[in-house]
Design an enzyme around this catalytic site. Structure first.
Site, short mmCIF file in Angstrom:
data_model
loop_
_atom_site.label_atom_id
_atom_site.label_comp_id
_atom_site.label_asym_id
_atom_site.label_seq_id
_atom_site.Cartn_x
_atom_site.Cartn_y
_atom_site.Cartn_z
N GLU A 136 -43.19 -23.88 45.01
CA GLU A 136 -43.23 -23.45 45.88
C GLU A 136 -42.40 -22.62 47.01
O GLU A 136 -42.02 -22.30 47.76
CB GLU A 136 -43.66 -24.97 47.55
N SER A 207 -44.01 -29.62 57.18
CA SER A 207 -44.24 -31.19 58.36
C SER A 207 -42.15 -32.22 57.11
O SER A 207 -41.93 -32.47 58.59
CB SER A 207 -44.43 -31.77 57.33
N SER A 210 -36.76 -27.81 54.70
CA SER A 210 -35.52 -27.92 53.92
C SER A 210 -34.76 -26.47 53.96
O SER A 210 -35.10 -25.35 54.76
CB SER A 210 -36.54 -27.37 52.96
N ARG A 222 -31.60 -24.72 47.16
CA ARG A 222 -32.43 -26.45 47.82
C ARG A 222 -30.92 -26.62 47.73
O ARG A 222 -30.19 -26.92 47.78
CB ARG A 222 -33.42 -26.73 48.05
P1 ADP Z 1 -46.56 -28.40 55.55
O1 ADP Z 1 -46.97 -26.57 54.32
O2 ADP Z 1 -45.80 -28.85 54.95
O3 ADP Z 1 -48.02 -28.39 56.07
P2 ADP Z 1 -46.48 -26.25 57.89
O4 ADP Z 1 -44.86 -24.77 57.61
O5 ADP Z 1 -47.89 -25.56 57.86
O6 ADP Z 1 -46.19 -27.60 56.74
O7 ADP Z 1 -46.16 -26.77 59.43
C1 ADP Z 1 -46.83 -28.51 59.53
C2 ADP Z 1 -46.48 -28.33 60.75
O8 ADP Z 1 -46.89 -27.40 61.06
C3 ADP Z 1 -46.38 -29.87 61.29
O9 ADP Z 1 -45.30 -30.79 61.23
C4 ADP Z 1 -46.91 -29.70 62.65
O10 ADP Z 1 -45.06 -29.71 63.51
C5 ADP Z 1 -46.19 -27.99 62.76
N1 ADP Z 1 -48.54 -27.26 63.09
C6 ADP Z 1 -48.65 -26.20 63.64
N2 ADP Z 1 -49.69 -25.93 63.69
C7 ADP Z 1 -50.46 -27.25 63.51
C8 ADP Z 1 -51.77 -27.50 63.20
N3 ADP Z 1 -52.23 -26.86 63.79
N4 ADP Z 1 -52.37 -28.45 62.73
C9 ADP Z 1 -51.11 -29.71 62.93
N5 ADP Z 1 -50.35 -29.15 62.61
C10 ADP Z 1 -49.39 -27.57 62.89
#
Ligand code: ADP
Length: 383
Positions: A136, A207, A210, A222
């Site tokens: 990733e 979420s 990094s 990282r």
């Molecule tokens: P991951 O790969 O960990 O899922 P992302 O880069 O997709 O990470 O980011 C997830 C974060 O984006 C969530 O924790 C939230 O803060 C934010 N976010 C933005 N849009 C949304 C959405 N439509 N639903 C849920 N989370 C969202």
């Protein structure tokens, strides 16, 4: 690997902790290539479903405003489409792909993110297809470099980030920067002028968070991270403000004022703390104004959401700045879906970089925010 062996169309899937990002590369150059009739037909069926809709099932969304045309990937020209859905719907997604009969149509699916491991068995067994798995963080960096090199308007920064009247977004040209690397006259001065050259820091706010230092193509590490990221923000807003979605939390935060709940330097000193250069409006203690139980009744959800947002952004800003300082790097690219529809966080990050570096370090933002992992794993097709 020869890309001619990889059946079209190509998909990049980044199955994250909260959101799954799906990038669909739709070839538009069939005429020039000897695609089989079967490949062209299959492409049409998938295209029809994906491109004629903007929403899929209950929770899938295509970010039409992010679509990129005339993209060259592995020698093929096409359009990149960007789709996302909550990872908790992954099993439904697999069922949907199955029910539409897409799985029987051979195509190439590259996958990354934790879910590429977690859901690999279900996806491969249910759909009878093999995922091309990619790391990733490698995918993230490849995706950032691929998009930023090819699309001149991808990168931007903020001028006067916290000044509501004079704040403006300014495009940062990575592509022109690219030209200067091949220039034998290349110097450190024009390197500073020309943007995201190596080395640079990437701070991915998904979420969790990094922080990576990138020294060259495929050379990265990282170096730091935090669990206080987008997931924490949404969790806090859910508990403190009964917010049901990220969009609701951002809307609340936009209406709120964290000064009503956070204790500022000025609240403690009556002014700024000049000897160590802390302005009066610096947050000294997040939620520090509401420690008394009697404060609960008059605390507004909007202010709490704003405080959660500013706390998360400032904390990440501090981690990213320290990494940049420790490694002597001036450019910090902030990506990840926490920055989606969230200019408040971006502007706080930009201000923090300016302020703590006395203007020497710059926060950069990228339009495709959370999609780089999904793009980057596609690019792995022939890497
Ligand atoms: P991951 O790969 O960990 O899922 P992302 O880069 O997709 O990470 O980011 C997830 C974060 O984006 C969530 O924790 C939230 O803060 C934010 N976010 C933005 N849009 C949304 C959405 N439509 N639903 C849920 N989370 C969202």
């Amino acid at each position: 690997k020869n890309f001619n062996d990889l059946p079209m169309p190509w998909f990049g899937l980044d199955i994250g902790g909260t959101l799954t990002k799906l990038v669909y590369f739709e070839p538009t150059d069939h005429a020039e290539y000897m695609d089989t009739e079967d490949e062209v037909q299959r492409g049409k069926t998938i295209r029809h479903y994906l491109v004629h809709n903007k929403a899929y099932g209950e929770t899938g969304i295509r970010d039409e405003h992010l679509q990129l045309d005339n993209v060259l990937i592995n020698g093929r020209t096409g359009t990149l489409h960007f789709i996302r859905f909550p990872t908790e719907r992954m099993i439904h997604f697999i069922q949907l792909v199955k029910s539409k009969g897409f799985a029987q149509m051979s195509s190439t699916v590259c996958a990354t993110g934790g879910g590429a491991i977690k859901y690999a068995y279900e996806a491969e067994a249910e759909l009878g297809m093999q995922l091309h798995k990619a790391d990733e963080l490698e995918s993230l960096i490849s995706g950032i470099e691929f998009i930023a090199e090819n699309f001149a308007d991808e990168c931007y920064y903020y001028d006067n980030p916290l000044d509501s009247e004079n704040c403006r977004k300014v495009i940062w040209r990575w592509s022109s920067a690219r030209c200067s690397t091949t220039d034998s006259q290349y110097t450190n001065e024009n390197r500073a002028e020309s943007g995201l050259q190596y080395p640079y820091v990437v701070c991915n706010i998904g979420s969790g968070v990094s922080v990576l230092v990138v020294h060259g193509h495929n050379k990265f590490q990282r170096v730091s991270g935090s669990s206080i990221g987008g997931g924490f923000f949404q969790g806090m807003c859910s508990l403190l403000c009964n917010s049901n979605s990220f969009e609701d939390s951002i809307e609340l935060a936009t209406k709120g004022d964290n000064k009503n709940v956070d204790k500022l330097v000025g609240d403690i000193y009556g002014s700024s703390y000049e000897s160590i250069g802390l302005p009066y409006d610096t947050v000294a203690a997040s939620l520090g104004k509401i420690s008394d139980p009697s404060d609960r009744e008059h605390t507004r959800p909007e202010d709490l959401a704003r405080s959660a947002l500013v706390t998360v952004a400032n904390n990440i800003g501090s981690i990213a700045f320290n990494v940049a300082k420790q490694h002597g790097i001036d450019r910090i690219a902030f990506v990840g879906n926490f920055l989606r529809v969230n200019p408040i966080a971006a502007r706080h990050l930009a201000h923090a970089m300016n302020f703590w570096s006395k203007g020497t370090k710059k926060a950069l933002f990228l339009v495709h925010e959370g999609y780089f992992g999904a793009v980057g794993c596609l690019d792995k097709l022939v890497d």
